[in-house]
Design a protein around this motif. Structure first.
Motif, PDB file in Angstrom:
ATOM      1  N   GLY A  16      -7.044 -14.308  20.086  1.00 42.05           N
ATOM      2  CA  GLY A  16      -6.667 -15.511  19.349  1.00 42.05           C
ATOM      3  C   GLY A  16      -6.698 -15.357  17.844  1.00 42.05           C
ATOM      4  N   CYS A  17      -6.294 -14.197  17.342  1.00 39.98           N
ATOM      5  CA  CYS A  17      -6.300 -13.980  15.898  1.00 39.98           C
ATOM      6  C   CYS A  17      -5.388 -14.986  15.197  1.00 39.98           C
ATOM      7  CB  CYS A  17      -5.840 -12.566  15.557  1.00 39.98           C
ATOM      8  SG  CYS A  17      -7.076 -11.300  15.909  1.00 39.98           S
ATOM      9  N   ARG A  18      -5.854 -15.501  14.073  1.00 40.34           N
ATOM     10  CA  ARG A  18      -5.081 -16.481  13.313  1.00 40.34           C
ATOM     11  C   ARG A  18      -4.178 -15.804  12.287  1.00 40.34           C
ATOM     12  NH1 ARG A  18      -8.301 -16.755   8.690  1.00 40.34           N
ATOM     13  NH2 ARG A  18     -10.451 -16.093   9.025  1.00 40.34           N
ATOM     14  N   ARG A  19      -4.575 -14.598  11.859  1.00 39.71           N
ATOM     15  CA  ARG A  19      -3.805 -13.923  10.821  1.00 39.71           C
ATOM     16  C   ARG A  19      -4.060 -12.418  10.872  1.00 39.71           C
ATOM     17  NH1 ARG A  19      -4.405 -16.334   4.893  1.00 39.71           N
ATOM     18  NH2 ARG A  19      -3.552 -18.136   6.035  1.00 39.71           N
ATOM     19  N   VAL A  20      -3.054 -11.645  10.454  1.00 38.04           N
ATOM     20  CA  VAL A  20      -3.153 -10.182  10.435  1.00 38.04           C
ATOM     21  C   VAL A  20      -2.924  -9.690   9.006  1.00 38.04           C
ATOM     22  CG1 VAL A  20      -2.182  -8.035  11.308  1.00 38.04           C
ATOM     23  CG2 VAL A  20      -2.301 -10.030  12.810  1.00 38.04           C
ATOM     24  N   TYR A  21      -3.807  -8.813   8.557  1.00 42.61           N
ATOM     25  CA  TYR A  21      -3.663  -8.199   7.231  1.00 42.61           C
ATOM     26  C   TYR A  21      -3.427  -6.697   7.391  1.00 42.61           C
ATOM     27  CZ  TYR A  21      -5.890 -12.439   5.370  1.00 42.61           C
ATOM     28  OH  TYR A  21      -6.197 -13.743   5.041  1.00 42.61           O
ATOM     29  N   THR A  22      -2.464  -6.161   6.647  1.00 38.64           N
ATOM     30  CA  THR A  22      -2.325  -4.710   6.543  1.00 38.64           C
ATOM     31  C   THR A  22      -2.606  -4.328   5.093  1.00 38.64           C
ATOM     32  OG1 THR A  22       0.066  -4.766   6.058  1.00 38.64           O
ATOM     33  CG2 THR A  22      -0.602  -4.644   8.382  1.00 38.64           C
ATOM     34  N   SER A  23      -2.880  -3.049   4.870  1.00 39.30           N
ATOM     35  CA  SER A  23      -3.327  -2.630   3.550  1.00 39.30           C
ATOM     36  C   SER A  23      -2.770  -1.254   3.221  1.00 39.30           C
ATOM     37  CB  SER A  23      -4.865  -2.590   3.531  1.00 39.30           C
ATOM     38  OG  SER A  23      -5.348  -2.173   2.283  1.00 39.30           O
ATOM     39  N   GLY A  24      -2.305  -1.101   1.978  1.00 40.05           N
ATOM     40  CA  GLY A  24      -1.719   0.178   1.587  1.00 40.05           C
ATOM     41  C   GLY A  24      -1.764   0.373   0.083  1.00 40.05           C
ATOM     42  N   ALA A  25      -0.933   1.307  -0.395  1.00 39.16           N
ATOM     43  CA  ALA A  25      -0.871   1.625  -1.819  1.00 39.16           C
ATOM     44  C   ALA A  25       0.474   1.203  -2.396  1.00 39.16           C
ATOM     45  CB  ALA A  25      -1.083   3.120  -2.037  1.00 39.16           C
ATOM     46  N   ALA A  26       0.449   0.829  -3.680  1.00 43.19           N
ATOM     47  CA  ALA A  26       1.670   0.504  -4.415  1.00 43.19           C
ATOM     48  C   ALA A  26       1.784   1.485  -5.579  1.00 43.19           C
ATOM     49  CB  ALA A  26       1.617  -0.931  -4.925  1.00 43.19           C
ATOM     50  N   VAL A  27       2.744   2.378  -5.511  1.00 45.92           N
ATOM     51  CA  VAL A  27       2.943   3.363  -6.582  1.00 45.92           C
ATOM     52  C   VAL A  27       3.535   2.645  -7.793  1.00 45.92           C
ATOM     53  CG1 VAL A  27       4.108   5.494  -7.257  1.00 45.92           C
ATOM     54  CG2 VAL A  27       3.269   5.209  -4.913  1.00 45.92           C
ATOM     55  N   ALA A  28       2.854   2.729  -8.940  1.00 50.62           N
ATOM     56  CA  ALA A  28       3.248   1.948 -10.108  1.00 50.62           C
ATOM     57  C   ALA A  28       3.174   2.780 -11.384  1.00 50.62           C
ATOM     58  CB  ALA A  28       2.355   0.722 -10.239  1.00 50.62           C
ATOM     59  N   LEU A  29       3.898   2.330 -12.398  1.00 53.53           N
ATOM     60  CA  LEU A  29       3.890   2.990 -13.709  1.00 53.53           C
ATOM     61  C   LEU A  29       2.699   2.487 -14.526  1.00 53.53           C
ATOM     62  CD1 LEU A  29       7.703   2.847 -14.517  1.00 53.53           C
ATOM     63  CD2 LEU A  29       6.377   4.874 -13.911  1.00 53.53           C
ATOM     64  N   ILE A  30       1.512   2.861 -14.067  1.00 52.74           N
ATOM     65  CA  ILE A  30       0.284   2.483 -14.762  1.00 52.74           C
ATOM     66  C   ILE A  30      -0.528   3.737 -15.052  1.00 52.74           C
ATOM     67  CG2 ILE A  30       0.200   0.212 -13.653  1.00 52.74           C
ATOM     68  CD1 ILE A  30      -2.068   1.324 -11.875  1.00 52.74           C
ATOM     69  N   HIS A  31      -1.488   3.611 -15.957  1.00 50.39           N
ATOM     70  CA  HIS A  31      -2.410   4.698 -16.264  1.00 50.39           C
ATOM     71  C   HIS A  31      -3.681   4.496 -15.447  1.00 50.39           C
ATOM     72  CE1 HIS A  31      -5.197   7.179 -18.756  1.00 50.39           C
ATOM     73  NE2 HIS A  31      -4.107   7.923 -18.888  1.00 50.39           N
ATOM     74  N   HIS A  32      -4.356   5.606 -15.128  1.00 48.57           N
ATOM     75  CA  HIS A  32      -5.529   5.477 -14.255  1.00 48.57           C
ATOM     76  C   HIS A  32      -6.686   4.717 -14.919  1.00 48.57           C
ATOM     77  CE1 HIS A  32      -6.279   9.317 -16.471  1.00 48.57           C
ATOM     78  NE2 HIS A  32      -7.503   8.841 -16.521  1.00 48.57           N
ATOM     79  N   SER A  33      -6.638   4.529 -16.246  1.00 42.40           N
ATOM     80  CA  SER A  33      -7.682   3.772 -16.937  1.00 42.40           C
ATOM     81  C   SER A  33      -7.424   2.263 -16.901  1.00 42.40           C
ATOM     82  CB  SER A  33      -7.797   4.229 -18.391  1.00 42.40           C
ATOM     83  OG  SER A  33      -6.573   3.992 -19.085  1.00 42.40           O
ATOM     84  N   MET A  34      -6.225   1.874 -16.445  1.00 40.60           N
ATOM     85  CA  MET A  34      -5.878   0.450 -16.385  1.00 40.60           C
ATOM     86  C   MET A  34      -6.430  -0.187 -15.113  1.00 40.60           C
ATOM     87  SD  MET A  34      -1.880   0.739 -17.583  1.00 40.60           S
ATOM     88  CE  MET A  34      -1.563  -1.007 -17.308  1.00 40.60           C
TER      89      MET A  34
END
Length: 206
Positions: A121-139
């Protein structure tokens, strides 16, 4: 063949949180860390031999003891904030010609995961992953969100540092989620589950 249950816990409107390997294993690490922090208990698993080749052959005292396959396991925990089911998959089923999960096996895997969601009887399902973005690792990374129903849009927008994938500059109000994170979300919509994919930003050079 299918799902093996070791026990069937009594759960009330649980949320299901799903993690598979992907880019940087961001999603898998996040889900498995949460599962570990909550000390969730194993209660079922998908028989992996129908989807994967064995990882290795285990030999003991000169005899072949067993074949070891990638694991695909379900865990549960009850907290004051609600009941939860976690699904942790070691691999995504995919064709040899593809880098990401697709085809009949991937579709069957998604439906088996949702069969468990439906049974409890799950009410909701969440999946999780990565978003490749033009950011710096210090951000500070943002979380990209993709709900599978319009009614979840306003709820998602209320979370701090979270943005709809369709609102990312340059996306043209469109996007693409590769592998089972996207496929499961689509199958969940077809089967009547609310669903959200959450993706943590990762620098493109990583």
């Amino acid at each position: 063949m299918g799902i093996v249950f070791y026990k069937k816990p009594k759960l009330v409107n649980p949320a299901m949180i799903v993690g598979w390997p992907g880019i940087g294993n961001i999603g898998l690490t996040a889900v498995d860390t949460l599962r570990s922090m909550l000390n969730a208990e194993l209660f079922a698993e998908i028989e992996s031999w129908q989807f994967f080749y064995p990882r290795k052959v285990v030999i003991k005292s000169g005899l072949l003891e067993e074949l070891e396959f990638p694991a695909n396991k379900f865990y549960f925990q009850k907290t004051n904030n609600g009941h939860f089911i976690f699904f942790i998959g070691d691999e995504q089923p995919k064709k040899q010609s593809s880098e990401y999960a697709e085809g009949e096996d991937a579709y069957r895997m998604a439906n088996l995961v949702l069969d468990v969601a439906e049974e409890f009887g799950c009410r909701r399902v969440y999946t999780s992953g990565a978003a490749v973005a033009l950011i710096h690792h210090s951000m500070k990374s943002r979380v990209w969100a993709v709900p599978n129903t319009e009614t979840l849009i306003e709820e998602v927008k209320r979370y701090h540092n979270t943005i709809l994938m369709s609102e990312i500059e340059g996306k043209g109000e469109r996007g693409f989620i590769s592998g089972l994170n996207g496929l499961l979300l689509g199958v969940a919509k077809k089967r009547g589950f609310e669903g959200v994919c959450l993706m943590g930003e990762i620098p493109i050079y990583l």
